[in-house]
Scaffold this active site. Structure first.
Site, PDB file in Angstrom:
ATOM      1  CG  ASN A   1      -3.156  -7.317   0.721  1.00 19.46           C
ATOM      2  OD1 ASN A   1      -3.087  -6.539   1.656  1.00 19.46           O
ATOM      3  ND2 ASN A   1      -3.438  -8.583   0.887  1.00 19.46           N
TER       4      ASN A   1
ATOM      5  CB  SER B   1      -9.774  -1.835   2.852  1.00 24.82           C
ATOM      6  OG  SER B   1      -8.628  -1.038   2.889  1.00 24.82           O
TER       7      SER B   1
ATOM      8  N   GLY C   1       0.283   0.153   5.496  1.00 18.37           N
ATOM      9  CA  GLY C   1       0.620  -0.591   6.711  1.00 18.37           C
ATOM     10  C   GLY C   1      -0.455  -1.535   7.201  1.00 18.37           C
ATOM     11  N   GLY C   2      -1.359  -1.988   6.308  1.00 13.50           N
ATOM     12  CA  GLY C   2      -2.400  -2.925   6.754  1.00 13.50           C
ATOM     13  C   GLY C   2      -3.158  -2.328   7.926  1.00 13.50           C
TER      14      GLY C   2
ATOM     15  CB  THR D   1      -0.873  -0.027   1.276  1.00  8.86           C
ATOM     16  OG1 THR D   1      -1.493  -1.294   1.314  1.00  8.86           O
ATOM     17  CG2 THR D   1      -1.833   1.109   1.344  1.00  8.86           C
TER      18      THR D   1
ATOM     19  CB  THR E   1      -2.727  -1.419  -1.480  1.00 10.56           C
ATOM     20  OG1 THR E   1      -1.807  -2.384  -0.994  1.00 10.56           O
ATOM     21  CG2 THR E   1      -4.125  -2.016  -1.461  1.00 10.56           C
TER      22      THR E   1
HETATM   23  O1  DON Z   1      -6.684  -2.735   2.324  1.00 16.68           O
HETATM   24  C1  DON Z   1      -5.962  -3.031   3.261  1.00 16.68           C
HETATM   25  O2  DON Z   1      -6.213  -2.750   4.409  1.00 16.68           O
HETATM   26  C2  DON Z   1      -4.662  -3.757   2.980  1.00 16.68           C
HETATM   27  N1  DON Z   1      -4.770  -4.451   1.736  1.00 16.68           N
HETATM   28  C3  DON Z   1      -3.549  -2.776   3.009  1.00 16.68           C
HETATM   29  C4  DON Z   1      -2.195  -3.427   2.783  1.00 16.68           C
HETATM   30  C5  DON Z   1      -1.065  -2.583   3.203  1.00 16.68           C
HETATM   31  O3  DON Z   1      -1.233  -1.519   3.702  1.00 16.68           O
HETATM   32  C6  DON Z   1       0.289  -3.158   3.017  1.00 16.68           C
HETATM   33  N2  DON Z   1       1.249  -2.121   3.202  1.00 16.68           N
HETATM   34  N3  DON Z   1       2.112  -1.887   3.859  1.00 16.68           N
END
Ligand code: DON
Length: 575
Positions: free
Chosen positions: A394, A445, A466-467, A374, A392
């Site tokens: 992902n 998400s 950052g998920g 992301t 992203t």
């Molecule tokens: O949509 C989401 O929450 C995840 N797919 C985001 C993934 C993400 O931030 C990875 N990055 N560091």
């Protein structure tokens, strides 16, 4: 006399050097007209150049998004999806939701084996992990509704960067090498991103001819991605490698327009992302809880401050695990979750002296149901239009596969769905049946592109990758500005923590937590993520949290301020 003059000079030089000696705070970048903050200096410059040519923030945002697909391939993308929050200078606000959708052939248990166990890597690596990409449709929709410059003009910088190449920076060189194991499993990815195994070094030129050709086709007709040559190439490669995305999936994909979710915090108005992201709802929920406390009386990063943040995070993430999914498919109690009344109830369960174990926190009862790697960048133009965009693949470099002949990396967004209730996804998140896989559904998400208003005018805008840590990163930046009075750069650079209810542990950044504070938090009953050296420490131990990118308007002067997180080598550029 000479001695006197010397003393005077010395005193003067001391006086003049004083402000410099005192200027210990990192300052945001300042500019009069427009500003772009992104993880890639090259992409930020693309956005600024578009505005200098008469484009507005939306033109710039689209150009930056496409440029990042070239210069920051771990997350910038054509083969993924995301959310763009737009607030126009006239006050109108809307969201372009271009999140991936589950393919028509997907099903609830598609990642389970015959015994009902989750198949390792099935939802994260390779073609079967990919959802139907939305980025090109989202970029076009945003441009069609709000852009000023011709589409071909905003696509051109990305096409050129792919065709002519650019110098790889330290962060990209590291990230490519760091993902080599996954990328090497797919011939096109290995050839393009790993140069067949001869890793790119910092400073070397990176040219992507197939991606340039794809962008040239999109420049003529964006639908090429969904119905033309690019679509056929993607569908054929999917079919050859067990992926589910078909030409039919691509043809029927549509980006969606949504209304921003609105909340308030100490008199500031928050515009943020509704489902299919959980980010905005839980951001507002946490801010509502924090409003009950005089945060600015709690010294920054000291035990009370971190204790309170942690307790608030646990409660929000417990609700996330219970209630959240794509609200176009399942009922999500968003209005309840963001209501002040619900926060009033939740804070009654917070004990400032004792951590509440996650196991004893059950999701609350927010009763009101709605009627029915992301990257983030932020742009402001001279008229005051603002774009806050998070998108992203992902995981870093998505599912690792590049659709043959297109140069387009494919996402692994299907992992954001609940593969099986009770089994955590790649971010360790537990999710409910509400987020089960179904054709056309969007996976839940955490992305939280956000805009903060003061007296009806844009104050600042921010977001992060950052998920699940995204929601907490945005929360902490907002609190740092509003409660701790930090400038935007300080607010973004300050150390962060993360708690997501389960696992019951606080994550913190390298050198981000004072040992005495940790001891005090442990005394209150908090548990901590294992660190390098601790037995059982994991690979990601010691990693930084988020990579926030923000812009702000200095209210007294109207000057645009930009701040790019010091964590990943991005840059804010203005003009
Ligand atoms: O949509 C989401 O929450 C995840 N797919 C985001 C993934 C993400 O931030 C990875 N990055 N560091």
């Amino acid at each position: 006399m000479i001695k006197k003059i010397a003393v005077l000079l010395l005193a003067l030089s001391f006086l003049f050097s004083l402000p410099q000696a005192r200027a210990t705070a990192p300052e945001p970048v300042r500019a009069r007209h427009g500003m772009v903050a992104s993880v890639s200096a090259i992409a930020s410059q693309v956005g600024v150049d578009i505005m200098k040519r008469g484009g507005n923030a939306i033109d710039a945002a689209v150009a930056v998004a496409l440029a990042l697909a070239v210069t920051w391939p771990s997350a910038g993308n054509l083969g993924g999806g995301g959310f763009m929050v737009i607030r126009q200078a006239n006050g109108d606000a809307e969201i372009i939701d271009y999140r991936e959708r589950a393919p028509l052939a997907s099903s609830r248990d598609m990642y389970l084996d015959q015994d009902g166990n989750v198949i390792k890597d099935a939802s994260t690596v390779g073609y079967r992990a990919a959802g139907v990409p939305g980025t090109v449709a989202g970029a076009y929709l945003a441009h069609q509704r709000h852009g000023k410059l011709p589409w071909a003009v905003v696509v051109e910088p990305a096409r050129r960067l792919a065709a002519e190449g650019f110098a790889i920076n330290l962060h990209l060189a590291r990230s490519l090498r760091g993902t080599a194991k996954t990328l090497a499993q797919f011939p096109d990815s290995k050839r393009i991103f790993l140069r067949g195994g001869k890793f790119y070094q910092e400073g070397e030129r990176f040219v992507q001819p197939e991606l340039a050709a794809t962008l040239a086709r999109l420049q003529k007709n964006w639908r090429d991605f969904y119905t033309g040559k690019t679509a056929h190439l993607i569908a054929a490669d999917m079919k050859a490698n067990g992926g589910l995305v078909t030409l039919n999936d691509l043809q029927e994909y549509q980006a969606t327009i949504r209304k921003p979710l609105r909340g308030s915090y100490r008199g500031y108005e928050i515009l943020t992302m509704p489902p299919p992201s959980s980010g905005g709802a839980h951001l507002i929920q946490m801010l509502n809880m924090l409003e009950h406390y005089d945060l600015n009386q709690m010294p920054f990063n000291a035990s009370d401050h971190l204790h309170l943040l942690t307790e608030v995070m646990k409660r929000a993430f417990a609700d996330r695990a219970e209630y959240m999914g794509d609200a176009d498919f399942v009922k999500v109690p968003v209005a309840g979750i963001i209501s002040k009344k619900y926060a009033d109830e939740l804070v009654k369960t917070i004990d400032m002296q004792h951590a509440t174990p996650s196991a004893s926190i059950k999701a609350g009862v927010p009763t009101t149901y709605e009627p029915t790697e992301t990257t983030h960048f932020t742009v402001i133009d001279k008229a005051g239009n603002v774009v806050s965009n998070t998108y992203t693949l992902n995981g870093s470099y998505g599912c690792g596969a590049t659709a043959k002949g297109t140069g387009v990396l494919l996402n692994n967004e299907m992992d954001d769905f609940t593969a099986k209730v009770g089994v955590p996804n790649m971010f360790g998140l537990l999710q409910s049946e509400k987020n089960a896989i179904a054709p056309r559904k969007r996976p839940l998400s955490a992305m939280t592109p956000t805009i903060i208003l003061q007296d009806g005018k844009v104050y600042f805008a921010v977001g992060s990758p950052g998920g699940p840590t995204i929601i907490n990163t945005v929360l902490q930046v907002i609190v740092n500005v509003i409660d701790y009075g930090m400038n935007l750069q300080q607010a973004i650079d300050a150390p962060r923590i993360h708690h997501q209810w389960m696992p019951d542990e606080i994550r913190f950044e390298p050198f981000g937590l004072n040992a005495d504070t940790r001891k005090e938090l442990e005394r209150r009953g908090h548990l901590f993520h294992k660190r390098a050296g601790d037995s059982g420490a994991t690979e990601e131990t010691g990693s930084v949290i988020g990579d926030a990118q923000g812009v702000m308007v200095e209210s007294a002067t109207g000057i645009r301020l930009g701040a790019s997180d010091s964590r990943r080598g991005g840059k804010a550029i203005g003009y």
